[in-house]
Enzyme design. Sequence first.
Site, PDB file in Angstrom:
ATOM      1  N   LEU A  99      -4.748  31.310  58.841  1.00 41.20           N
ATOM      2  CA  LEU A  99      -3.789  31.972  57.965  1.00 41.20           C
ATOM      3  C   LEU A  99      -4.117  31.711  56.503  1.00 41.20           C
ATOM      4  O   LEU A  99      -4.379  30.574  56.097  1.00 41.20           O
ATOM      5  CB  LEU A  99      -2.372  31.466  58.256  1.00 41.20           C
ATOM      6  CG  LEU A  99      -1.270  31.950  57.300  1.00 41.20           C
ATOM      7  CD1 LEU A  99      -1.010  33.439  57.485  1.00 41.20           C
ATOM      8  CD2 LEU A  99       0.015  31.142  57.488  1.00 41.20           C
ATOM      9  N   HIS A 110      15.894  24.312  45.178  1.00 45.93           N
ATOM     10  CA  HIS A 110      14.463  24.616  45.206  1.00 45.93           C
ATOM     11  C   HIS A 110      13.744  23.742  46.237  1.00 45.93           C
ATOM     12  O   HIS A 110      12.826  24.209  46.918  1.00 45.93           O
ATOM     13  CB  HIS A 110      13.846  24.410  43.828  1.00 45.93           C
ATOM     14  CG  HIS A 110      14.265  25.451  42.820  1.00 45.93           C
ATOM     15  ND1 HIS A 110      14.126  26.803  43.064  1.00 45.93           N
ATOM     16  CD2 HIS A 110      14.801  25.332  41.578  1.00 45.93           C
ATOM     17  CE1 HIS A 110      14.573  27.485  42.014  1.00 45.93           C
ATOM     18  NE2 HIS A 110      14.986  26.618  41.112  1.00 45.93           N
ATOM     19  N   ASP A 141      14.119  34.286  47.196  1.00 46.27           N
ATOM     20  CA  ASP A 141      15.231  34.309  46.244  1.00 46.27           C
ATOM     21  C   ASP A 141      16.461  33.604  46.809  1.00 46.27           C
ATOM     22  O   ASP A 141      16.705  33.638  48.011  1.00 46.27           O
ATOM     23  CB  ASP A 141      15.578  35.769  45.916  1.00 46.27           C
ATOM     24  CG  ASP A 141      16.456  35.896  44.687  1.00 46.27           C
ATOM     25  OD1 ASP A 141      16.504  34.953  43.884  1.00 46.27           O
ATOM     26  OD2 ASP A 141      17.096  36.949  44.535  1.00 46.27           O
TER      27      ASP A 141
END
Length: 237
Positions: free
Chosen positions: A124, A30, A13
């Site tokens: 991962l 962004h 956020d």
Amino acid sequence: MVDIPKHVGIIMDGNGRWGKSRGLTRSQGHYAGVQAMEKAIDASIGLGVEALTLYAFSSENWARTKEEVNYLMRLPIRFFKSKLPEFMRRNVKITISGNMDELPKATRKTLQQSMDQTKNNTGLIVNFAFNYGGRGEIVQAVQHVIRDMQEKNIELDEETIEDYLYTGGLPALDLVIRTGGEQRLSNFLLWQAAHAELYFTDIYFPDFDEAEMQAAIYEFQERRAVYDFTEMYRKAK
């Protein structure tokens, strides 16, 4: 020593607010968030995290301006085009949580190709929550369970529902990190977060780096150590 969390979720956020605070556009914010996302992935690999779920696009984000939504739909195409060779080299596996059917064709194709190309990797797991909503995920899982109950000999219980969630097969969620100063889950991994530790920080996500990731995990370890000591003391009595 408390273990590293196996599964970490991040609510990324503050990208738009980060851009605005610097006189930039929300889209530039962004893009800066994507760079921070790469740092979170690097930190997770270095720390030995098994799965990292990144809240990339909420099902509620469609309400944003058309310009911003279009940009967010193009970001994965740009991101995976540049990063996929590195993910292959580093043995990273890509998975997606969310309704891909509603995405633009080019975005959906990119996400599917990324999953297909990395499906045999064993390092991962980077799980992108894209067009994702926690309530919708639970409803969809229950609907699928009910459908399959008519064809298969299965029971409707917690374990069954977990298997039908987007995250079925991933380790249990241990830690949720939210940047940007808000202290709520915002429809993120609602079922999975039932027993997870929650960590909130005021910094905007583009400023989230390896040191911030380490600080969150250290806090997780401190809390779990206290819990383990308390349990040991209680049992000893």
